[in-house]
Scaffold this active site. Structure first.
Site, PDB file in Angstrom:
ATOM      1  N   GLN A 161     -18.150  -6.837  -0.502  1.00 22.98           N
ATOM      2  CA  GLN A 161     -17.270  -7.653  -1.347  1.00 22.98           C
ATOM      3  C   GLN A 161     -16.841  -8.945  -0.647  1.00 22.98           C
ATOM      4  O   GLN A 161     -16.038  -9.689  -1.179  1.00 22.98           O
ATOM      5  CB  GLN A 161     -16.062  -6.849  -1.836  1.00 22.98           C
ATOM      6  CG  GLN A 161     -15.072  -6.444  -0.768  1.00 22.98           C
ATOM      7  CD  GLN A 161     -14.010  -5.497  -1.327  1.00 22.98           C
ATOM      8  OE1 GLN A 161     -14.265  -4.322  -1.551  1.00 22.98           O
ATOM      9  NE2 GLN A 161     -12.822  -6.006  -1.565  1.00 22.98           N
ATOM     10  N   HIS A 203       0.840  -1.212   0.000  1.00 21.66           N
ATOM     11  CA  HIS A 203       0.000   0.000   0.000  1.00 21.66           C
ATOM     12  C   HIS A 203       0.872   1.259   0.000  1.00 21.66           C
ATOM     13  O   HIS A 203       0.571   2.238  -0.676  1.00 21.66           O
ATOM     14  CB  HIS A 203      -0.883   0.041   1.257  1.00 21.66           C
ATOM     15  CG  HIS A 203      -1.846  -1.084   1.382  1.00 21.66           C
ATOM     16  ND1 HIS A 203      -1.699  -2.096   2.299  1.00 21.66           N
ATOM     17  CD2 HIS A 203      -2.988  -1.356   0.711  1.00 21.66           C
ATOM     18  CE1 HIS A 203      -2.702  -2.940   2.197  1.00 21.66           C
ATOM     19  NE2 HIS A 203      -3.502  -2.527   1.236  1.00 21.66           N
TER      20      HIS A 203
HETATM   21  O1  PAF Z   1      -8.060  -4.070  -2.899  1.00 22.07           O
HETATM   22  C1  PAF Z   1      -8.734  -3.633  -1.951  1.00 22.07           C
HETATM   23  O2  PAF Z   1      -8.245  -3.354  -0.861  1.00 22.07           O
HETATM   24  C2  PAF Z   1     -10.237  -3.449  -2.146  1.00 22.07           C
HETATM   25  O3  PAF Z   1     -10.775  -4.428  -2.975  1.00 22.07           O
HETATM   26  C3  PAF Z   1     -10.619  -2.047  -2.632  1.00 22.07           C
HETATM   27  C4  PAF Z   1     -10.075  -1.747  -4.017  1.00 22.07           C
HETATM   28  C5  PAF Z   1     -10.122  -0.997  -1.642  1.00 22.07           C
HETATM   29  C6  PAF Z   1     -12.157  -1.925  -2.700  1.00 22.07           C
HETATM   30  O4  PAF Z   1     -12.753  -2.161  -1.470  1.00 22.07           O
END
Ligand code: PAF
Length: 282
Positions: free
Chosen positions: A61, A37
């Site tokens: 998700q 990140h």
């Molecule tokens: O990759 C992630 O951390 C997630 O899928 C995202 C892109 C922040 C969407 O919730």
């Protein structure tokens, strides 16, 4: 770093950026930040005037029985890391802030989101594209930074952006790895030390496939079998998929064509890990 807890604070911040003509790079995350990140933040800083990150563990998700409840959350640590990288602002919405009236509208990308991870995690990409569309509408960045470890996610989001004519450039950033090749992932925290050792087989499998490809092997089945054999040798027998695909469409390739990519997903203890390798690129 400005902390934007509410939508109106975010709106004021984005309005100010627009008024000053500043280019914003946006890094959406679910927190539990790691070097992968932070690399996205650095890339955004290099190319944009301001960097905006978000932390939101998006419930839509995650499927039933997945790790939404135990997904690692450490806001104080994440904030300090972002601050240390010179991130300009952090959007920290609640579930109510993102989905204030429930969820009648969804964004669903077609075939590309139903294969690979989409096949084993039904509804996952619909949750991802819907939340990313909401976040993009709210944040209005010029650039969106995503990690290439989640290669299918990058493809699906890029396709959404293209199909819906969203005015943002998607930037995929190289996977960051541990010294032994394990791709960084927030889910690596679920591994015991023995499983952590076993997990190095994902990278070894991909390296073995790439070496065989460089020696001239093009058969999709042969290359996939090789990857499976390396995983099995390390005791990783809960293989979700190993697939050779065309990198731009994610269509499966019986024979490696131009710019093939090998993708895999494997259950290691309580974690489901993914990784990938372009076979023809350096
Ligand atoms: O990759 C992630 O951390 C997630 O899928 C995202 C892109 C922040 C969407 O919730």
């Amino acid at each position: 770093m400005e902390i934007l807890n509410r939508g109106d604070a975010l709106q004021a911040w984005t309005a100010q950026m627009r008024a000053e003509g500043l280019r914003v790079g946006f890094v959406p995350t679910m927190g539990a930040l790691h070097e992968g990140h932070l690399t996205l933040i650095r890339k955004a800083r290099q190319a944009c005037d301001r960097v905006l990150a978000s932390i939101f563990v998006n419930p839509t998700q995650f499927g039933p029985g997945e790790d939404y409840d135990r997904y690692p959350r450490d806001e104080a640590r994440d904030r300090a890391l972002l601050e240390g990288e010179g991130c300009d602002a952090l959007f920290l919405p609640t579930v109510e802030e993102i989905y204030p009236t429930g969820r009648q509208t969804v964004v669903r990308v077609g075939a590309m989101s139903r294969v690979l991870c989409g096949a084993s995690r039904p509804g996952h990409f619909e949750g991802v594209t819907t939340v990313v569309a909401i976040l993009l509408n709210r944040t209005q960045p010029q650039r969106l930074y995503l990690g290439l470890k989640d290669y299918q996610q990058v493809c699906v989001i890029s396709r959404m952006v293209q199909d819906l004519g969203m005015p943002v450039e998607v930037v995929g950033v190289e996977t960051v790895r541990e010294a032994d090749g394990l791709a960084l992932s927030s889910r690596n925290r679920y591994l015991t030390s023995e499983q952590r050792q076993q997990a190095t087989a994902l990278n070894r499998a991909l390296e073995a496939v790439r070496a065989r490809y460089r020696q001239g092997e093009r058969g999709g089945e042969t290359l996939s079998s090789l990857a499976r054999a390396v995983l099995m040798e390390s005791g990783l027998d809960r293989i979700d998929y190993v697939a050779l695909c065309q990198s731009d469409t994610l269509l499966p390739l019986p024979q490696a064509g131009e710019d093939p990519i090998m993708l895999l997903a494997v259950h290691v203890g309580g974690a489901r890990l993914i990784d990938n390798r372009f076979l023809a690129r350096d």
